[in-house]
Design a protein around this motif. Structure first.
Motif, mmCIF file in Angstrom:
data_model
loop_
_atom_site.group_PDB
_atom_site.id
_atom_site.type_symbol
_atom_site.label_atom_id
_atom_site.label_comp_id
_atom_site.label_asym_id
_atom_site.label_seq_id
_atom_site.Cartn_x
_atom_site.Cartn_y
_atom_site.Cartn_z
ATOM 1 N N UNK A 1 11.084 8.662 -2.290
ATOM 2 C CA UNK A 1 12.324 9.099 -1.332
ATOM 3 C C UNK A 1 12.379 8.908 0.061
ATOM 4 N N UNK A 2 11.084 8.575 0.647
ATOM 5 C CA UNK A 2 10.989 8.640 1.912
ATOM 6 C C UNK A 2 9.657 7.921 2.204
ATOM 7 N N UNK A 3 9.287 7.658 3.714
ATOM 8 C CA UNK A 3 8.093 7.034 4.110
ATOM 9 C C UNK A 3 6.885 7.904 3.645
ATOM 10 N N UNK A 4 6.715 9.146 3.441
ATOM 11 C CA UNK A 4 5.792 9.767 3.062
ATOM 12 C C UNK A 4 5.492 9.584 1.547
ATOM 13 N N UNK A 5 6.516 9.511 0.869
ATOM 14 C CA UNK A 5 6.221 9.115 -0.690
ATOM 15 C C UNK A 5 5.854 7.663 -0.938
ATOM 16 N N UNK A 6 6.086 6.838 0.006
ATOM 17 C CA UNK A 6 5.427 5.448 0.171
ATOM 18 C C UNK A 6 4.045 5.389 0.403
ATOM 19 N N UNK A 7 3.613 6.080 1.464
ATOM 20 C CA UNK A 7 2.229 6.314 1.599
ATOM 21 C C UNK A 7 1.444 6.980 0.409
ATOM 22 N N UNK A 8 1.900 7.922 -0.109
ATOM 23 C CA UNK A 8 1.367 8.618 -1.248
ATOM 24 C C UNK A 8 1.102 7.831 -2.480
ATOM 25 N N UNK A 9 2.153 6.852 -2.854
ATOM 26 C CA UNK A 9 2.299 6.299 -4.069
ATOM 27 C C UNK A 9 1.475 5.093 -3.933
ATOM 28 N N UNK A 10 1.242 4.347 -2.675
ATOM 29 C CA UNK A 10 0.343 3.159 -2.525
ATOM 30 C C UNK A 10 -1.157 3.717 -2.419
ATOM 31 N N UNK A 11 -1.419 4.991 -1.878
ATOM 32 C CA UNK A 11 -2.778 5.434 -2.041
ATOM 33 C C UNK A 11 -3.167 5.559 -3.478
ATOM 34 N N UNK A 12 -2.582 5.928 -4.290
ATOM 35 C CA UNK A 12 -2.926 6.208 -5.810
ATOM 36 C C UNK A 12 -2.887 5.063 -6.493
ATOM 37 N N UNK A 13 -1.953 3.873 -6.312
ATOM 38 C CA UNK A 13 -2.022 2.780 -6.756
ATOM 39 C C UNK A 13 -3.400 1.995 -6.530
ATOM 40 N N UNK A 14 -3.801 2.546 -5.064
ATOM 41 C CA UNK A 14 -4.917 1.716 -4.694
ATOM 42 C C UNK A 14 -6.201 1.635 -5.616
ATOM 43 N N UNK A 15 -6.084 2.646 -6.563
ATOM 44 C CA UNK A 15 -7.243 2.588 -7.512
ATOM 45 C C UNK A 15 -7.389 1.222 -8.358
ATOM 46 N N UNK A 16 -6.232 0.515 -8.576
ATOM 47 C CA UNK A 16 -6.229 -0.754 -9.282
ATOM 48 C C UNK A 16 -7.229 -1.814 -8.529
ATOM 49 N N UNK A 17 -7.278 -1.545 -7.204
ATOM 50 C CA UNK A 17 -8.096 -2.576 -6.459
ATOM 51 C C UNK A 17 -9.772 -2.336 -7.112
ATOM 52 N N UNK A 18 -10.115 -1.057 -7.540
ATOM 53 C CA UNK A 18 -11.332 -1.152 -8.134
ATOM 54 C C UNK A 18 -11.694 -2.050 -9.271
#
Length: 504
Positions: A116-133
């Motif tokens: 719902x906001x910029x902070x949420x975008x940052x958090x969700x992209x951080x967690x999704x980053x596991x896929x880069x592994x």
């Protein structure tokens, strides 16, 4: 090298020495195709947000600085993921690790619509980053299946086609968004769109587990148990039996065999003396039975090797550049040539889609020169490609001031060499420390993400002056390529051996 052979040929260790790309033959070709497709799906989901982030930012009033922060954390978290996943591959095998990464990454990807906001975008992209592994089990998987003579081609093919996920997402996500938006409106469309890549990740993870295997010899955990039992039997043999000629082969560790000049494949009865063979045949299988303490100690020793550090820097200057550009390429064309978001995204997709053959060409060149010059040839291929990468990045920085067709052409050239360097990097990596391949691949892979963070910061500082950012990228890649390859030593081979007359 034949890519469409009628049958798969294997070496004495069961590893394939050729390719049969038009088939899913078990186990070699199935593992290759599952490896690249799994990584492509992971990469697509990892970078699913940037192609439509302009719509998300408009709906939620997210500031540009928060978008750049989200780009950086999505790359940063992957550093930790790759460092952890490397040893996990050695312990549990690439197939199970790949499944786990896809399943864990699918959850936050599917939940992106809840922010719902910029902070949420940052958090969700951080967690999704596991896929880069997912890159690490992808490379580890093909290294287990293909012989040293073609391992660079196998690795570059699987990783290159996997990296196409960046281009696929720039094609797929805007198309899905536009199709949904026609019926639901912008505010709902972007929230629903992310269910698609999440669902694909889950389906592919299930297929990996059910229809593939880890090595030519079978399931990784079965082989690991056999190795543990063999080591246990070896520890129970007294010194007299230990020294007898008919029992020493069954109790020697992989390290001891490698020191004596043997090619080792744990879990198989084959054993071939490697003295007098080419440098590229000096590759051993990883140890599956290391304890956690041994893993940590070995991890530190591997990290301190100069060749590992150089490859980390070089992968930062190739994959790191690619990751940073994946985040901004649409914006670069949108800002410089006043294009609408969808058109800019489609042009930007060219950058990622070139992985269809660009990274593969880096691996092919590495294997081709290795046949003539062995490991020194691999270093020569790597040096040549890094120099061309740097020069074309510099050229693109000036091309942005010309016109759209010129900029697109220059983008095609620099992206080709950026991705080819990724391929030539992993033409060298499997030979640095074969017994600890998982750790080396994890470290070098993490180096790519470190580069991604650094260059994302660079773009953040320079934007909207992208010309200067690309000029700096080119100079860094050119300098690192020349200096690093002149100093690089792998299995006591350097680029200087090309001039000592031994290959005349």
């Amino acid at each position: 090298m034949r890519f469409f052979s009628k049958q798969i040929l294997v070496d004495q260790h069961g590893k394939a020495t050729n390719f049969k790309l038009h088939s899913l033959e078990f186990p070699h070709m199935r593992a290759l195709h599952f490896a690249w497709f799994s990584f492509m799906v992971a990469f697509m989901s990892w970078y699913a947000i940037p192609p439509i982030v302009v719509h998300i930012a408009k709906d939620l009033d997210i500031a540009p600085v928060e978008i750049y922060d989200a780009n950086m954390v999505s790359v940063a978290i992957t550093i930790l993921a790759r460092l952890v996943i490397g040893p996990l591959c050695e312990r549990f095998g690439p197939r199970r690790v790949m499944c786990s990464v896809l399943l864990l990454g699918a959850i936050p990807c599917g939940m992106t619509g809840l922010i719902s906001n910029g902070t949420g975008l940052i958090v969700i992209r951080a967690i999704i980053g596991i896929l880069g592994g997912a890159f690490v089990p992808c490379q580890f998987w093909t290294t287990q299946m293909f012989a040293p003579s073609v391992v660079a081609t196998a690795n570059s093919l699987s990783a290159g086609w996997g990296n196409m996920g960046a281009g696929v997402t720039y094609l797929l996500m805007p198309a899905i968004y536009d199709g949904i938006a026609v019926r639901t409106g912008d505010a709902i469309a972007w929230r629903v769109t992310f269910v698609v890549p999440a669902g694909i990740c889950i389906v592919v993870a299930i297929m990996d587990y059910l229809f593939a295997t880890d090595t030519p010899h079978g399931d990784w955990l079965v082989l690991r148990q056999q190795e543990l039992e063999k080591n246990q039997r070896g520890s129970d043999i007294d010194d007299t039996t230990r020294n007898s000629s008919n029992s020493i082969a069954s109790i020697e560790t992989p390290e001891q065999k490698l020191e004596k000049g043997f090619i080792v494949t744990t879990g198989t009865a084959h054993e071939v003396h490697a003295k007098g063979t080419s440098d590229d045949e000096s590759i051993a299988d990883v140890r599956r039975s290391q304890s956690i303490g041994e893993t940590l100690v070995t991890f530190g020793k591997v990290f301190c090797k100069p060749a590992v550090l150089i490859m980390i820097i070089h992968y930062a200057c190739s994959l790191g550049v690619e990751l940073a550009i994946d985040n901004v390429i649409g914006e670069v064309f949108r800002e410089h040539f006043n294009l609408d978001p969808s058109t800019a995204a489609y042009i930007g997709s060219i950058f990622g889609l070139l992985n269809l053959f660009s990274r593969l060409c880096g691996g092919l060149l590495s294997d081709a020169l290795a046949k003539r010059f062995h490991l020194s040839g691999r270093i020569l291929a790597h040096l040549s490609l890094m120099c061309l990468e740097g020069l074309f990045l510099i050229g693109f920085s000036f091309g942005l001031s010309t016109n759209l067709p010129s900029a697109v052409v220059l983008m095609v050239f620099f992206s080709f060499f950026v991705q080819a360097v990724c391929g030539s990097t992993f033409g060298i990596v499997p030979f640095i420390d074969p017994l600890n391949n998982g750790k080396v691949m994890g470290m070098v892979g993490a180096g790519g993400n470190i580069g991604g963070i650094i260059f994302n910061l660079m773009f953040r500082q320079f934007q909207p002056n992208f010309e200067s950012a690309f000029l700096c990228l080119g100079c860094i890649a050119l300098g690192a390529g020349i200096a690093g390859n002149l100093l690089l030593r792998v299995q006591d081979k350097t680029i200087w051996h090309l001039f000592d007359g031994r290959y005349a």
